[in-house]
Design a protein around this motif. Sequence first.
Motif, short mmCIF file in Angstrom:
data_model
loop_
_atom_site.label_atom_id
_atom_site.label_comp_id
_atom_site.label_asym_id
_atom_site.label_seq_id
_atom_site.Cartn_x
_atom_site.Cartn_y
_atom_site.Cartn_z
N ARG A 30 0.84 -1.20 0.00
CA ARG A 30 0.00 0.00 0.00
C ARG A 30 0.87 1.25 0.00
NH1 ARG A 30 -5.33 -0.70 1.10
NH2 ARG A 30 -5.48 1.44 1.81
N ILE A 31 0.34 2.30 -0.60
CA ILE A 31 1.06 3.58 -0.62
C ILE A 31 0.73 4.32 0.67
CG2 ILE A 31 1.31 5.77 -1.82
CD1 ILE A 31 0.40 4.33 -4.37
N PRO A 32 1.74 4.74 1.43
CA PRO A 32 1.48 5.45 2.69
C PRO A 32 0.74 6.78 2.43
CG PRO A 32 3.79 4.82 2.52
CD PRO A 32 3.16 4.52 1.21
N LEU A 33 -0.07 7.17 3.39
CA LEU A 33 -0.84 8.40 3.29
C LEU A 33 0.06 9.61 3.07
CD1 LEU A 33 -3.54 9.92 3.49
CD2 LEU A 33 -3.18 10.02 5.96
N MET A 34 1.20 9.65 3.73
CA MET A 34 2.10 10.80 3.60
C MET A 34 2.63 10.92 2.16
SD MET A 34 2.72 13.16 5.32
CE MET A 34 3.73 14.40 5.93
N ARG A 35 2.91 9.79 1.51
CA ARG A 35 3.37 9.82 0.12
C ARG A 35 2.25 10.34 -0.79
NH1 ARG A 35 6.06 4.68 -2.42
NH2 ARG A 35 7.58 5.22 -0.84
N ILE A 37 -0.12 12.43 0.07
CA ILE A 37 -0.25 13.87 0.34
C ILE A 37 0.89 14.63 -0.35
CG2 ILE A 37 -0.15 15.63 2.14
CD1 ILE A 37 -1.70 13.62 3.93
N CYS A 38 2.10 14.09 -0.24
CA CYS A 38 3.24 14.75 -0.91
C CYS A 38 3.05 14.77 -2.42
CB CYS A 38 4.55 14.04 -0.56
SG CYS A 38 5.07 14.32 1.14
N TYR A 39 2.51 13.70 -2.97
CA TYR A 39 2.22 13.69 -4.41
C TYR A 39 1.15 14.73 -4.75
CZ TYR A 39 0.51 12.18 -8.94
OH TYR A 39 0.12 12.16 -10.25
N ALA A 40 0.14 14.84 -3.91
CA ALA A 40 -0.94 15.80 -4.16
C ALA A 40 -0.45 17.24 -4.12
CB ALA A 40 -2.06 15.59 -3.14
N VAL A 41 0.52 17.53 -3.27
CA VAL A 41 1.06 18.89 -3.17
C VAL A 41 1.68 19.32 -4.50
CG1 VAL A 41 2.89 20.26 -2.06
CG2 VAL A 41 1.37 18.85 -0.69
N GLY A 42 2.21 18.38 -5.26
CA GLY A 42 2.79 18.71 -6.55
C GLY A 42 1.79 19.24 -7.56
N GLY A 43 0.51 18.97 -7.36
CA GLY A 43 -0.51 19.45 -8.28
C GLY A 43 -1.01 20.84 -7.96
N VAL A 44 -0.64 21.35 -6.80
CA VAL A 44 -1.13 22.66 -6.37
C VAL A 44 -0.74 23.79 -7.33
CG1 VAL A 44 -0.98 24.39 -4.53
CG2 VAL A 44 -1.35 21.99 -3.97
N PRO A 45 0.51 23.88 -7.80
CA PRO A 45 0.84 24.99 -8.70
C PRO A 45 -0.03 25.04 -9.95
CG PRO A 45 2.84 23.89 -7.98
CD PRO A 45 1.70 23.07 -7.49
N MET A 163 2.45 6.77 -11.80
CA MET A 163 2.82 5.38 -12.09
C MET A 163 4.06 4.95 -11.30
SD MET A 163 0.43 4.45 -13.95
CE MET A 163 1.00 2.82 -14.33
N SER A 164 4.82 5.92 -10.81
CA SER A 164 6.05 5.59 -10.08
C SER A 164 5.84 5.53 -8.57
CB SER A 164 7.12 6.64 -10.38
OG SER A 164 7.35 6.72 -11.75
N LEU A 165 4.62 5.74 -8.12
CA LEU A 165 4.36 5.74 -6.69
C LEU A 165 4.42 4.36 -6.07
CD1 LEU A 165 1.39 8.26 -6.46
CD2 LEU A 165 3.74 8.64 -5.76
N GLY A 166 4.27 3.33 -6.88
CA GLY A 166 4.26 1.96 -6.36
C GLY A 166 2.86 1.57 -5.95
N GLY A 167 2.76 0.47 -5.24
CA GLY A 167 1.47 0.02 -4.76
C GLY A 167 0.59 -0.56 -5.85
N THR A 176 -3.94 9.76 -6.90
CA THR A 176 -4.33 10.70 -7.95
C THR A 176 -5.55 11.50 -7.52
OG1 THR A 176 -3.43 9.22 -9.63
CG2 THR A 176 -4.98 10.90 -10.38
N ALA A 177 -6.48 10.87 -6.83
CA ALA A 177 -7.67 11.57 -6.36
C ALA A 177 -7.31 12.68 -5.38
CB ALA A 177 -8.63 10.59 -5.70
N TYR A 178 -6.26 12.47 -4.58
CA TYR A 178 -5.80 13.51 -3.66
C TYR A 178 -5.33 14.74 -4.44
CZ TYR A 178 -5.79 10.69 0.61
OH TYR A 178 -6.15 9.96 1.70
#
Length: 186
Positions: A30-35, A37-45, A163-167, A176-178
């Motif tokens: 499973r992908i940890p929640l923190m990962r 969230i960190c991935y989601a922050v990249g979409g903010v800009p 695709m590189s997040l694993g899980g 991605t939904a985050y």
Amino acid sequence: MSCCESFTEKLEALRNVLWKRSGEQRGSRRIPLMRKICYAVGGVPHQVTSAAIGISLQIFLLDVVQMKASSVSLILFLSRVWDAVTDPLVGYLLTRSTWTPIGKLTPWLVVSTPFGILSYVLLWFVPADSMSEAACVLWFLTVACLFQTLMSCYNVPYVSLSMSLGGRQRDRDSATAYSVLDLGDV
């Protein structure tokens, strides 16, 4: 056998032992929640700039720059058409790019970010009063298209990073939904 090949084989063997010991198959973790969230922050800009442009650019060009409505419509329309062209073009170039020590996608993100910020600032810059209306339209059209290109150079690799997040696929979809809180339709 070279030292690097030996080291790589030992790392591979260690990884296989660790996967077997934990009773999981590769990719099933499973992908940890923190990962996520960190991935989601990249979409903010991308989301914030899209919302700001979608909501405020037209008002800025009409009220502050005092352009004709037809010129503003032309700038907004052509920049969106340009964006529709650059997204698949950047995707093609991304697949053709080579691997670097920091990965295949990261150089696109790192290089496009400062130039994207600069083009975003220039988008809100009011040119000199001495510019003709045609020159002003050309200025904003050029900067808007440049910004759309640089955001494509940022956002296409960013979306591909999922695709590189694993899980499992379900976990990648959750990550991605985050990141897809759609502010562009506000």
